[in-house]
Design a protein around this motif. Sequence first.
Motif, PDB file in Angstrom:
ATOM      1  N   VAL A   9      41.357  32.723  44.518  1.00 37.40           N
ATOM      2  CA  VAL A   9      40.665  33.440  43.448  1.00 37.40           C
ATOM      3  C   VAL A   9      40.554  34.897  43.863  1.00 37.40           C
ATOM      4  O   VAL A   9      39.793  35.250  44.772  1.00 37.40           O
ATOM      5  N   LEU A  10      41.330  35.751  43.225  1.00 42.79           N
ATOM      6  CA  LEU A  10      41.339  37.181  43.571  1.00 42.79           C
ATOM      7  C   LEU A  10      40.251  37.916  42.799  1.00 42.79           C
ATOM      8  O   LEU A  10      40.192  37.842  41.569  1.00 42.79           O
ATOM      9  N   ALA A  11      39.399  38.617  43.533  1.00 45.64           N
ATOM     10  CA  ALA A  11      38.373  39.446  42.893  1.00 45.64           C
ATOM     11  C   ALA A  11      38.995  40.764  42.460  1.00 45.64           C
ATOM     12  O   ALA A  11      39.798  41.359  43.182  1.00 45.64           O
ATOM     13  N   SER A  12      38.644  41.219  41.294  1.00 47.30           N
ATOM     14  CA  SER A  12      39.140  42.501  40.793  1.00 47.30           C
ATOM     15  C   SER A  12      38.009  43.221  40.059  1.00 47.30           C
ATOM     16  O   SER A  12      37.342  42.595  39.232  1.00 47.30           O
ATOM     17  N   THR A 212      30.642  37.459  41.203  1.00 46.66           N
ATOM     18  CA  THR A 212      31.183  36.639  40.115  1.00 46.66           C
ATOM     19  C   THR A 212      31.994  35.467  40.644  1.00 46.66           C
ATOM     20  O   THR A 212      31.904  34.347  40.131  1.00 46.66           O
ATOM     21  N   ILE A 213      32.796  35.697  41.695  1.00 46.54           N
ATOM     22  CA  ILE A 213      33.676  34.616  42.171  1.00 46.54           C
ATOM     23  C   ILE A 213      33.009  33.708  43.210  1.00 46.54           C
ATOM     24  O   ILE A 213      33.351  32.533  43.305  1.00 46.54           O
ATOM     25  N   ALA A 214      32.063  34.241  43.981  1.00 45.00           N
ATOM     26  CA  ALA A 214      31.521  33.494  45.130  1.00 45.00           C
ATOM     27  C   ALA A 214      30.970  32.108  44.792  1.00 45.00           C
ATOM     28  O   ALA A 214      31.236  31.142  45.521  1.00 45.00           O
ATOM     29  N   VAL A 292      50.014  27.193  46.763  1.00 49.45           N
ATOM     30  CA  VAL A 292      49.037  28.185  46.295  1.00 49.45           C
ATOM     31  C   VAL A 292      49.152  28.445  44.793  1.00 49.45           C
ATOM     32  O   VAL A 292      50.243  28.636  44.253  1.00 49.45           O
ATOM     33  N   THR A 293      47.997  28.455  44.147  1.00 53.39           N
ATOM     34  CA  THR A 293      47.868  28.921  42.761  1.00 53.39           C
ATOM     35  C   THR A 293      46.976  30.156  42.780  1.00 53.39           C
ATOM     36  O   THR A 293      45.945  30.163  43.456  1.00 53.39           O
ATOM     37  N   ILE A 294      47.380  31.201  42.066  1.00 52.66           N
ATOM     38  CA  ILE A 294      46.596  32.448  42.032  1.00 52.66           C
ATOM     39  C   ILE A 294      45.807  32.513  40.735  1.00 52.66           C
ATOM     40  O   ILE A 294      46.335  32.289  39.635  1.00 52.66           O
ATOM     41  N   GLU A 295      44.533  32.847  40.885  1.00 48.22           N
ATOM     42  CA  GLU A 295      43.646  33.037  39.727  1.00 48.22           C
ATOM     43  C   GLU A 295      42.939  34.382  39.954  1.00 48.22           C
ATOM     44  O   GLU A 295      42.338  34.583  41.002  1.00 48.22           O
ATOM     45  N   GLU A 296      43.056  35.301  39.017  1.00 49.35           N
ATOM     46  CA  GLU A 296      42.428  36.622  39.195  1.00 49.35           C
ATOM     47  C   GLU A 296      41.261  36.777  38.225  1.00 49.35           C
ATOM     48  O   GLU A 296      41.406  36.521  37.023  1.00 49.35           O
ATOM     49  N   ILE A 297      40.117  37.187  38.745  1.00 47.81           N
ATOM     50  CA  ILE A 297      38.923  37.401  37.924  1.00 47.81           C
ATOM     51  C   ILE A 297      38.613  38.896  37.922  1.00 47.81           C
ATOM     52  O   ILE A 297      38.266  39.472  38.956  1.00 47.81           O
ATOM     53  N   LYS A 298      38.745  39.511  36.764  1.00 51.98           N
ATOM     54  CA  LYS A 298      38.494  40.961  36.660  1.00 51.98           C
ATOM     55  C   LYS A 298      37.150  41.201  35.975  1.00 51.98           C
ATOM     56  O   LYS A 298      36.905  40.652  34.896  1.00 51.98           O
ATOM     57  N   VAL A 299      36.288  42.018  36.600  1.00 49.19           N
ATOM     58  CA  VAL A 299      34.988  42.305  35.999  1.00 49.19           C
ATOM     59  C   VAL A 299      34.894  43.733  35.448  1.00 49.19           C
ATOM     60  O   VAL A 299      34.040  44.010  34.617  1.00 49.19           O
ATOM     61  N   LYS A 300      35.784  44.615  35.915  1.00 50.37           N
ATOM     62  CA  LYS A 300      35.750  46.014  35.457  1.00 50.37           C
ATOM     63  C   LYS A 300      37.152  46.601  35.538  1.00 50.37           C
ATOM     64  O   LYS A 300      37.935  46.247  36.417  1.00 50.37           O
ATOM     65  N   ASP A 301      37.435  47.548  34.640  1.00 50.97           N
ATOM     66  CA  ASP A 301      38.636  48.379  34.782  1.00 50.97           C
ATOM     67  C   ASP A 301      38.216  49.679  35.458  1.00 50.97           C
ATOM     68  O   ASP A 301      37.170  50.243  35.122  1.00 50.97           O
TER      69      ASP A 301
END
Length: 313
Positions: A9-12, A212-214, A292-301
């Motif tokens: 889970v990639l934090a963004s 958000t991801i933790a 591996v599966t990648i999941e990205e969670i974006k909270v801000k640009d």
Amino acid sequence: MSNPALTIVLASPRGFCAGVDRAIHIVEAAIEKYGAPVYVRHEIVHNRFVVDSLKAKGALFVDELTEVPDGVPVVFSAHGVPKSVPEAAEERGLAYLDATCPLVTKVHKEAEYHHAAGRQIIMIGHKGHPEVIGTMGQVPEGAVLLVENVADAETIQPADPDKVAYITQTTLSVDDTSAIVETLRRRFPAMMGPRKDDICYATTNRQLAVKTIAPHCDAVMVIGAPNSSNSKRLVEVAARSGCGRSILVQRAADIDWEALGDIHRLGVTAGASAPEILVEEVIAAARDRFAVTIEEIKVKDETVSFKLPEALL
């Protein structure tokens, strides 16, 4: 036998902020303009990979100006420097480039403003951190009282409780700092503060992404240096946000994969001075051991960028 499944889970946002990006470009542009070597006072940013990459291009990192020979350019790090440093450079006739993050410079100006107005300054920050040393060095010695935690805030004794103002290091924990400010406001109701929060947008956004991801991860890995304030704060934020297995690693080679053998969801982020290539390196290392599966969670640009100094344009 097939590899066990792992969702990363990639934090963004994560990784480089605008101030770090600018500082690195200043060193690279200085080498291009003046030729190697270009001297840099202190690590330009707190990341060994970045520092080693710049060394390979012709940067020489030193602790003090006394190590810089006459007639060559010197760059000051993104963390900022006390006023005495550019003054010493000018006395010697050294050409210098100031890579201080503009958001740190904002805090420097706040310190000068409050001191000129006769207020005692309370700085919230970590003792010995280069940014704190640089900020406290904008005003005469003794003009700033340093507060590191709520306990300090409960006991600090300014000369005049009605004439105080606070400033903060830009890379602190948002939650910790709020608790410290609340304590100070209770004790010193007349205390002035910044019009806009001193904790920078990048620190705030990266902490929000980790929060958000933790709660949805078995472990959170922060890629960053052990002397990087913002990276260490991300580890703390992850732990407080519901993921007790929160670790700091500099490179993929540092990871104890056996200790992570039982996890199914791994949160990954990077401190503001860690390049994306190190995130890619960690993902590649994970692919050697997991499906591996990648999941990205974006909270801000993020769209912030800072110009290079005039001398390099």
